[in-house]
Design a protein around this motif. Structure first.
Motif: not given
Length: 140
Positions: A130-131, A134
């Motif tokens: 997820k990071r 991003t």
């Protein structure tokens, strides 16, 4: 400047090509990698590792900074889909710092965990992915 460069003909061309090849090599392989953290929290968690693990991690980071993330085991490993790990060991145990690459020469540490089992928890892997998404979306 090489004296061959002042000569006319093929000798000058060969010398110019060798100089260009050397310059290209230096630009490609001597540039250092930048290492950044996803957030201040990740940086703090990483630097708060037990002393033995932290010492090993810092040494590996120095190697990555100089030679790039493709060091291979036992230092780094690919986890697939653009996600990699730094494998740090110390008297106190084993830690993994998960990272991705941006812009060819920037490595972003997404999270650091002290391993408690042979496999990284699914939650940690999901958070790292997820990071990474991003970070990559923010860099375009």
């Amino acid at each position: 400047m090489h004296q061959h460069v002042r000569d006319s003909g093929f000798g000058a061309l060969r010398c110019k090509k060798e100089c260009c090849d050397t310059l290209s090599y230096l630009i490609t392989f001597c540039m250092r990698y930048a290492i950044t953290f996803y957030s201040e929290k990740v940086e703090s968690e990483t630097l708060d590792l037990p002393p033995g693990i932290l010492a090993n991690l810092l040494r590996i980071l120095e190697l990555v900074e100089e030679f790039g993330p493709g060091l291979g085991r036992p230092h780094t490993a690919s986890l697939g889909s653009g996600l990699f790990e730094i494998r740090a060991k110390g008297r106190e145990g084993i830690a993994r710092s998960l990272f991705c690459l941006l812009n060819d020469r920037e490595l972003v540490i997404l999270l650091t965990v002290v391993k408690k089992s042979n496999k990284l928890p699914k939650r940690s892997m999901d958070l790292a992915r997820k990071r990474m998404k991003t970070v990559r979306e923010g860099s375009t």
